[in-house]
Motif scaffolding. Structure first.
Motif, PDB file in Angstrom:
ATOM      1  N   ARG A  50       0.812  -1.211   0.000  1.00  0.00           N
ATOM      2  CA  ARG A  50       0.000   0.000   0.000  1.00  0.00           C
ATOM      3  C   ARG A  50       0.847   1.263   0.000  1.00  0.00           C
ATOM      4  O   ARG A  50       0.512   2.246  -0.649  1.00  0.00           O
ATOM      5  N   SER A  51       1.969   1.234   0.708  1.00  0.00           N
ATOM      6  CA  SER A  51       2.857   2.405   0.768  1.00  0.00           C
ATOM      7  C   SER A  51       4.247   1.952   1.196  1.00  0.00           C
ATOM      8  O   SER A  51       4.439   0.820   1.637  1.00  0.00           O
ATOM      9  N   GLU A  52       5.198   2.869   1.082  1.00  0.00           N
ATOM     10  CA  GLU A  52       6.562   2.574   1.537  1.00  0.00           C
ATOM     11  C   GLU A  52       6.568   2.299   3.043  1.00  0.00           C
ATOM     12  O   GLU A  52       7.292   1.442   3.521  1.00  0.00           O
ATOM     13  N   GLN A  53       5.739   3.037   3.775  1.00  0.00           N
ATOM     14  CA  GLN A  53       5.695   2.880   5.226  1.00  0.00           C
ATOM     15  C   GLN A  53       5.182   1.496   5.618  1.00  0.00           C
ATOM     16  O   GLN A  53       5.760   0.842   6.479  1.00  0.00           O
ATOM     17  N   THR A  54       4.104   1.044   4.999  1.00  0.00           N
ATOM     18  CA  THR A  54       3.563  -0.276   5.350  1.00  0.00           C
ATOM     19  C   THR A  54       4.526  -1.383   4.965  1.00  0.00           C
ATOM     20  O   THR A  54       4.657  -2.373   5.679  1.00  0.00           O
ATOM     21  N   PHE A  55       5.218  -1.215   3.829  1.00  0.00           N
ATOM     22  CA  PHE A  55       6.204  -2.212   3.404  1.00  0.00           C
ATOM     23  C   PHE A  55       7.349  -2.279   4.416  1.00  0.00           C
ATOM     24  O   PHE A  55       7.798  -3.364   4.795  1.00  0.00           O
ATOM     25  N   ALA A  56       7.814  -1.118   4.868  1.00  0.00           N
ATOM     26  CA  ALA A  56       8.906  -1.077   5.843  1.00  0.00           C
ATOM     27  C   ALA A  56       8.485  -1.687   7.173  1.00  0.00           C
ATOM     28  O   ALA A  56       9.249  -2.449   7.785  1.00  0.00           O
ATOM     29  N   VAL A  57       7.280  -1.390   7.620  1.00  0.00           N
ATOM     30  CA  VAL A  57       6.783  -1.941   8.889  1.00  0.00           C
ATOM     31  C   VAL A  57       6.695  -3.457   8.813  1.00  0.00           C
ATOM     32  O   VAL A  57       7.154  -4.171   9.709  1.00  0.00           O
ATOM     33  N   ALA A  58       6.097  -3.968   7.754  1.00  0.00           N
ATOM     34  CA  ALA A  58       5.926  -5.410   7.609  1.00  0.00           C
ATOM     35  C   ALA A  58       7.270  -6.127   7.580  1.00  0.00           C
ATOM     36  O   ALA A  58       7.445  -7.164   8.229  1.00  0.00           O
ATOM     37  N   ALA A 114       1.286  -4.369   8.980  1.00  0.00           N
ATOM     38  CA  ALA A 114       1.065  -3.403   7.896  1.00  0.00           C
ATOM     39  C   ALA A 114      -0.400  -3.002   7.817  1.00  0.00           C
ATOM     40  O   ALA A 114      -0.723  -1.843   7.546  1.00  0.00           O
ATOM     41  N   ALA A 115      -1.295  -3.942   8.066  1.00  0.00           N
ATOM     42  CA  ALA A 115      -2.728  -3.634   8.028  1.00  0.00           C
ATOM     43  C   ALA A 115      -3.120  -2.687   9.162  1.00  0.00           C
ATOM     44  O   ALA A 115      -4.096  -1.942   9.041  1.00  0.00           O
ATOM     45  N   ALA A 116      -2.354  -2.693  10.244  1.00  0.00           N
ATOM     46  CA  ALA A 116      -2.659  -1.816  11.378  1.00  0.00           C
ATOM     47  C   ALA A 116      -2.184  -0.385  11.165  1.00  0.00           C
ATOM     48  O   ALA A 116      -2.595   0.508  11.899  1.00  0.00           O
ATOM     49  N   VAL A 117      -1.339  -0.166  10.163  1.00  0.00           N
ATOM     50  CA  VAL A 117      -0.855   1.190   9.871  1.00  0.00           C
ATOM     51  C   VAL A 117      -2.001   1.965   9.237  1.00  0.00           C
ATOM     52  O   VAL A 117      -2.615   1.497   8.280  1.00  0.00           O
ATOM     53  N   PRO A 118      -2.320   3.149   9.770  1.00  0.00           N
ATOM     54  CA  PRO A 118      -3.425   3.920   9.200  1.00  0.00           C
ATOM     55  C   PRO A 118      -3.155   4.276   7.743  1.00  0.00           C
ATOM     56  O   PRO A 118      -2.030   4.569   7.363  1.00  0.00           O
ATOM     57  N   ALA A 119      -4.218   4.265   6.953  1.00  0.00           N
ATOM     58  CA  ALA A 119      -4.103   4.611   5.536  1.00  0.00           C
ATOM     59  C   ALA A 119      -3.873   6.103   5.389  1.00  0.00           C
ATOM     60  O   ALA A 119      -4.440   6.908   6.122  1.00  0.00           O
ATOM     61  N   ASP A 120      -3.023   6.473   4.445  1.00  0.00           N
ATOM     62  CA  ASP A 120      -2.769   7.880   4.149  1.00  0.00           C
ATOM     63  C   ASP A 120      -3.867   8.355   3.221  1.00  0.00           C
ATOM     64  O   ASP A 120      -3.960   7.919   2.086  1.00  0.00           O
ATOM     65  N   THR A 121      -4.699   9.262   3.706  1.00  0.00           N
ATOM     66  CA  THR A 121      -5.839   9.729   2.908  1.00  0.00           C
ATOM     67  C   THR A 121      -5.545  11.004   2.158  1.00  0.00           C
ATOM     68  O   THR A 121      -6.420  11.563   1.517  1.00  0.00           O
TER      69      THR A 121
END
Length: 174
Positions: A50-58, A114-121
């Motif tokens: 979904r984003s660079e942030q979610t990829f990094a977290v996962a 990664a699913a717990a990371v809030p979506a960037d709206t």
């Protein structure tokens, strides 16, 4: 033609060591946060991509398990080359299965993180859904006008978004 056992052992050991090296690199890059979103390596799912942030977290969550899987495979490779005979193939196969099981489990944890990371709206501070008063709650939501960048913010703003000063509630305009 019968393939000698020694050739099978070397092939199995090479496969095990190559996978160990791959998971060692991915785990190291993931734990340090240097693994960038890509098609081939790391934890990849719709949630993580979904984003660079979610990829990094996962991948940061999954990295210790990937490093453990690399260790399991190194041990399996050493036993494969050291024992000899058909039992060595059993060590290679058991090591592969154990490492894949560990990677599967930690990848599932990474996807959940990664699913717990809030979506960037986009305009996260501006909310047409949140109303700070009952007067605003009774007002219908504004329609989005592509020509007016503030229209996506609705009627209230925290003032911290990129549209500073553009989004404001109706009472401040009077």
């Amino acid at each position: 033609m019968v393939v000698p056992v020694n050739v099978l052992l070397v092939v199995a050991a090479v496969i095990v060591f190559v996978l160990a090296a791959m998971w060692l690199v991915v785990g190291t890059l993931g734990i340090t946060g240097r693994l960038r979103r890509n098609r081939w390596l790391g934890v990849r799912s719709p949630e993580t991509l979904r984003s660079e942030q979610t990829f990094a977290v996962a991948n940061r969550v999954a990295a210790p398990g990937e490093l453990a899987a690399a260790g399991i495979l190194v041990l399996a490779g050493i036993l494969t080359l050291g024992v000899g005979g058909y039992w060595s193939l059993v060590f290679a196969v058991v090591g592969l299965v154990a490492a894949m099981f560990v990677v599967g489990i930690v990848s599932a944890y990474g996807v959940r993180a990664a699913a717990a990371v809030p979506a960037d709206t986009g305009c996260a501070c501006c909310s047409s859904q949140d109303a700070t008063s009952t007067e605003q709650a009774d007002q219908p939501p504004h329609d989005h006008d592509p020509a007016d960048p503030a229209s996506e913010c609705g009627t209230s703003s925290c003032g911290a978004c990129s549209l500073r000063g553009v989004c404001a509630d109706e009472s401040s305009r009077n």
